[in-house]
Design a protein around this motif. Structure first.
Motif, PDB file in Angstrom:
ATOM      1  N   GLU A 232     -32.464 -35.045 -12.017  1.00 43.70           N
ATOM      2  CA  GLU A 232     -32.124 -35.172 -10.599  1.00 43.70           C
ATOM      3  C   GLU A 232     -32.770 -34.076  -9.764  1.00 43.70           C
ATOM      4  O   GLU A 232     -33.309 -34.312  -8.653  1.00 43.70           O
ATOM      5  CB  GLU A 232     -30.610 -35.137 -10.429  1.00 43.70           C
ATOM      6  CG  GLU A 232     -30.134 -35.253  -8.993  1.00 43.70           C
ATOM      7  CD  GLU A 232     -30.451 -36.606  -8.377  1.00 43.70           C
ATOM      8  OE1 GLU A 232     -30.390 -36.729  -7.144  1.00 43.70           O
ATOM      9  OE2 GLU A 232     -30.755 -37.554  -9.147  1.00 43.70           O
ATOM     10  N   GLN A 233     -32.712 -32.855 -10.332  1.00 40.21           N
ATOM     11  CA  GLN A 233     -33.315 -31.729  -9.610  1.00 40.21           C
ATOM     12  C   GLN A 233     -34.825 -31.900  -9.464  1.00 40.21           C
ATOM     13  O   GLN A 233     -35.421 -31.642  -8.412  1.00 40.21           O
ATOM     14  CB  GLN A 233     -32.993 -30.413 -10.342  1.00 40.21           C
ATOM     15  CG  GLN A 233     -33.486 -29.183  -9.602  1.00 40.21           C
ATOM     16  CD  GLN A 233     -32.832 -29.048  -8.232  1.00 40.21           C
ATOM     17  OE1 GLN A 233     -31.606 -29.199  -8.105  1.00 40.21           O
ATOM     18  NE2 GLN A 233     -33.622 -28.771  -7.185  1.00 40.21           N
ATOM     19  N   GLU A 234     -35.459 -32.355 -10.525  1.00 39.54           N
ATOM     20  CA  GLU A 234     -36.901 -32.588 -10.476  1.00 39.54           C
ATOM     21  C   GLU A 234     -37.257 -33.675  -9.452  1.00 39.54           C
ATOM     22  O   GLU A 234     -38.251 -33.574  -8.718  1.00 39.54           O
ATOM     23  CB  GLU A 234     -37.412 -32.980 -11.861  1.00 39.54           C
ATOM     24  CG  GLU A 234     -37.368 -31.834 -12.863  1.00 39.54           C
ATOM     25  CD  GLU A 234     -37.689 -32.301 -14.277  1.00 39.54           C
ATOM     26  OE1 GLU A 234     -37.738 -31.429 -15.179  1.00 39.54           O
ATOM     27  OE2 GLU A 234     -37.892 -33.518 -14.477  1.00 39.54           O
ATOM     28  N   ARG A 235     -36.410 -34.686  -9.430  1.00 40.46           N
ATOM     29  CA  ARG A 235     -36.648 -35.759  -8.445  1.00 40.46           C
ATOM     30  C   ARG A 235     -36.538 -35.226  -7.018  1.00 40.46           C
ATOM     31  O   ARG A 235     -37.358 -35.544  -6.125  1.00 40.46           O
ATOM     32  CB  ARG A 235     -35.662 -36.898  -8.669  1.00 40.46           C
ATOM     33  CG  ARG A 235     -35.869 -38.110  -7.752  1.00 40.46           C
ATOM     34  CD  ARG A 235     -34.762 -39.119  -7.948  1.00 40.46           C
ATOM     35  NE  ARG A 235     -33.488 -38.567  -7.565  1.00 40.46           N
ATOM     36  CZ  ARG A 235     -33.075 -38.443  -6.295  1.00 40.46           C
ATOM     37  NH1 ARG A 235     -33.861 -38.809  -5.292  1.00 40.46           N
ATOM     38  NH2 ARG A 235     -31.892 -37.940  -6.028  1.00 40.46           N
ATOM     39  N   LYS A 236     -35.497 -34.405  -6.787  1.00 39.32           N
ATOM     40  CA  LYS A 236     -35.295 -33.844  -5.449  1.00 39.32           C
ATOM     41  C   LYS A 236     -36.466 -32.958  -5.036  1.00 39.32           C
ATOM     42  O   LYS A 236     -36.936 -32.990  -3.880  1.00 39.32           O
ATOM     43  CB  LYS A 236     -34.009 -33.051  -5.417  1.00 39.32           C
ATOM     44  CG  LYS A 236     -32.769 -33.907  -5.519  1.00 39.32           C
ATOM     45  CD  LYS A 236     -31.526 -33.026  -5.558  1.00 39.32           C
ATOM     46  CE  LYS A 236     -30.254 -33.877  -5.693  1.00 39.32           C
ATOM     47  NZ  LYS A 236     -29.040 -33.042  -5.772  1.00 39.32           N
ATOM     48  N   ASP A 237     -36.919 -32.140  -5.992  1.00 38.86           N
ATOM     49  CA  ASP A 237     -38.048 -31.267  -5.677  1.00 38.86           C
ATOM     50  C   ASP A 237     -39.294 -32.090  -5.320  1.00 38.86           C
ATOM     51  O   ASP A 237     -40.058 -31.759  -4.379  1.00 38.86           O
ATOM     52  CB  ASP A 237     -38.348 -30.348  -6.844  1.00 38.86           C
ATOM     53  CG  ASP A 237     -37.237 -29.325  -7.073  1.00 38.86           C
ATOM     54  OD1 ASP A 237     -36.404 -29.128  -6.144  1.00 38.86           O
ATOM     55  OD2 ASP A 237     -37.157 -28.728  -8.184  1.00 38.86           O
ATOM     56  N   ALA A 238     -39.457 -33.159  -6.089  1.00 39.12           N
ATOM     57  CA  ALA A 238     -40.635 -34.002  -5.827  1.00 39.12           C
ATOM     58  C   ALA A 238     -40.551 -34.674  -4.452  1.00 39.12           C
ATOM     59  O   ALA A 238     -41.547 -34.770  -3.708  1.00 39.12           O
ATOM     60  CB  ALA A 238     -40.774 -35.056  -6.903  1.00 39.12           C
ATOM     61  N   GLU A 239     -39.347 -35.130  -4.143  1.00 36.42           N
ATOM     62  CA  GLU A 239     -39.168 -35.774  -2.836  1.00 36.42           C
ATOM     63  C   GLU A 239     -39.357 -34.774  -1.687  1.00 36.42           C
ATOM     64  O   GLU A 239     -39.922 -35.094  -0.631  1.00 36.42           O
ATOM     65  CB  GLU A 239     -37.776 -36.390  -2.753  1.00 36.42           C
ATOM     66  CG  GLU A 239     -37.617 -37.630  -3.601  1.00 36.42           C
ATOM     67  CD  GLU A 239     -36.222 -38.208  -3.522  1.00 36.42           C
ATOM     68  OE1 GLU A 239     -36.018 -39.351  -3.997  1.00 36.42           O
ATOM     69  OE2 GLU A 239     -35.309 -37.515  -3.011  1.00 36.42           O
ATOM     70  N   ALA A 240     -38.860 -33.523  -1.913  1.00 42.35           N
ATOM     71  CA  ALA A 240     -39.012 -32.514  -0.869  1.00 42.35           C
ATOM     72  C   ALA A 240     -40.487 -32.192  -0.630  1.00 42.35           C
ATOM     73  O   ALA A 240     -40.932 -32.011   0.513  1.00 42.35           O
ATOM     74  CB  ALA A 240     -38.243 -31.262  -1.256  1.00 42.35           C
ATOM     75  N   ARG A 241     -41.198 -32.075  -1.728  1.00 39.42           N
ATOM     76  CA  ARG A 241     -42.624 -31.788  -1.596  1.00 39.42           C
ATOM     77  C   ARG A 241     -43.366 -32.983  -1.000  1.00 39.42           C
ATOM     78  O   ARG A 241     -44.319 -32.831  -0.266  1.00 39.42           O
ATOM     79  CB  ARG A 241     -43.207 -31.445  -2.981  1.00 39.42           C
ATOM     80  CG  ARG A 241     -42.773 -30.070  -3.522  1.00 39.42           C
ATOM     81  CD  ARG A 241     -43.587 -29.683  -4.742  1.00 39.42           C
ATOM     82  NE  ARG A 241     -43.467 -30.645  -5.831  1.00 39.42           N
ATOM     83  CZ  ARG A 241     -42.544 -30.585  -6.780  1.00 39.42           C
ATOM     84  NH1 ARG A 241     -41.667 -29.601  -6.776  1.00 39.42           N
ATOM     85  NH2 ARG A 241     -42.525 -31.500  -7.719  1.00 39.42           N
ATOM     86  N   ALA A 242     -42.937 -34.202  -1.328  1.00 39.56           N
ATOM     87  CA  ALA A 242     -43.643 -35.402  -0.879  1.00 39.56           C
ATOM     88  C   ALA A 242     -43.336 -35.747   0.571  1.00 39.56           C
ATOM     89  O   ALA A 242     -44.192 -36.244   1.295  1.00 39.56           O
ATOM     90  CB  ALA A 242     -43.296 -36.584  -1.771  1.00 39.56           C
ATOM     91  N   ALA A 243     -42.110 -35.516   0.994  1.00 37.75           N
ATOM     92  CA  ALA A 243     -41.767 -35.961   2.353  1.00 37.75           C
ATOM     93  C   ALA A 243     -40.716 -35.049   2.941  1.00 37.75           C
ATOM     94  O   ALA A 243     -39.518 -35.198   2.645  1.00 37.75           O
ATOM     95  CB  ALA A 243     -41.293 -37.406   2.330  1.00 37.75           C
TER      96      ALA A 243
END
Length: 361
Positions: A232-243
């Motif tokens: 979940e944390q990795e997903r959030k980080d990816a989303e933050a970086r992406a958008a």
């Protein structure tokens, strides 16, 4: 044999008017005289089944012995008066002694055989009582062995000619059977308690295995939870970086995810607490059962101790009675005219002068 002398008080079996010393002057008359006594003795029909018959046998043997003594005394007197014929007289005396001693033994043989048979029967009766009394069990044997011993003692039959107190023998059997019954019941309880304890141990082992399975499952769930959090944390980080523009929406989604995760954690903790409480209750129940089993063991030991104390008291009471009876019999025998003879003892027994003894006719 109607001409045989039977003078009251003399106990002789000699022809009326016999000149005893004349027999030794003409020794040819000795053997015919002995043969007449032999004929009368052997004409007697012995009966050992009654006291009267046994007394008659003793009386007959006594008369033979008295006749021998009278003839021997006459020979002694003649020997003193006629020393020149001493060798001839002594020879006749020896024949008289030898043949009449043998005849006396022959006359008494039926009674002697009866007395030997009676002694053997009494020895057998004592052995039967000992077998009824001495079961040989200690209480540490199996209940099956104790039961087999009780059945063996129960099956012992008293012979028809059992001469000792049958009621006393049966009382001994009853006492032994009672002791074995107490021992058997205590042993059965001990065996049941051992089986129950083994069952509790087995159940405890099964519960321990179940607890271990619960622990493994709990660790698996926790590992999955941690893996999910990392993902979940990795997903959030990816989303933050992406958008970055979706930050607010992502924050709301994160908050919702946190709420769900908190609820899941609370549910998991509640389930774990319930499982722990159930485990503690099971442990308490196992401890209670073990304590009850231990109390039953203590009760069994106390019952065995009481049974042993009662058995000891009975043994001491039996010894006290035997000692009293022995002292009373010894005192009665000591009160008889001395020196004590078998005939005197027999007369005292028949007359009932010896306490704690009974003569059956």
């Amino acid at each position: 044999m109607n001409d045989m002398t039977q003078t009251p008080g003399t106990g002789l079996m000699l022809p009326a008017g016999t000149d005893l010393q004349a027999l030794f002057r003409d020794t040819s008359k000795v053997d015919p005289l002995i043969e007449r006594i032999e004929a009368e003795v052997r004409a007697h029909v012995p009966d050992t089944s009654t006291a009267k018959g046994r007394d008659a046998i003793k009386s007959l043997a006594y008369k033979v012995s008295r006749s021998k003594t009278a003839l021997d005394d006459a020979g002694k007197t003649l020997n003193e008066e006629a020393r020149a014929q001493i060798n001839l007289v002594d020879g006749a005396r020896k024949r008289i002694r030898d043949r009449l001693d043998a005849l006396r033994d022959e006359a008494r043989k039926p009674l002697t055989e009866w007395e030997e048979a009676e002694a053997a029967r009494q020895t057998r009766d004592k052995a039967i009582e000992a077998e009824l009394r001495d079961h040989g069990m200690t209480g540490q044997e199996t209940s099956a062995l104790i039961l087999a011993t009780a059945m063996r003692i129960k099956a012992i039959a008293l012979p028809d000619d059992f001469g000792r107190d049958r009621d006393a023998a049966e009382a001994i059997r009853t006492g032994t059977m009672t002791a074995l019954r107490v021992m058997y019941e205590a042993t059965q309880q001990r065996e049941r308690d051992a089986a129950e304890l083994e069952k509790l141990r087995r159940e405890a082992a099964e519960r321990a295995a179940a607890d271990e399975a619960v622990r493994i499952e709990r660790e698996r769930v926790e590992a999955e939870r941690l893996a999910a959090e990392r993902a979940e944390q990795e997903r959030k980080d990816a989303e933050a970086r992406a958008a970055r523009e979706a930050e607010e929406r992502a924050a709301r989604e994160k908050a919702e995810a946190d709420r769900i995760e908190t609820a899941r954690k609370e549910a998991a903790e509640k389930a774990a607490a319930e499982a722990e409480a159930r485990h503690q209750r099971e442990l308490a129940e196992a401890k209670r059962r073990e304590e009850e089993a231990a109390q039953r063991e203590r009760d069994r030991i106390a019952a065995e101790q009481r049974a042993e104390a009662e058995a000891q008291r009975k043994r001491e009471e039996s010894a006290r009675i035997r000692n009293r009876v022995r002292r009373e019999i010894a005192a009665a025998l000591a009160a008889l005219p001395q020196p004590l003879t078998p005939d005197a003892v027999a007369e005292a027994l028949v007359a009932g002068s010896i306490p704690n003894t009974t003569v059956r006719f």
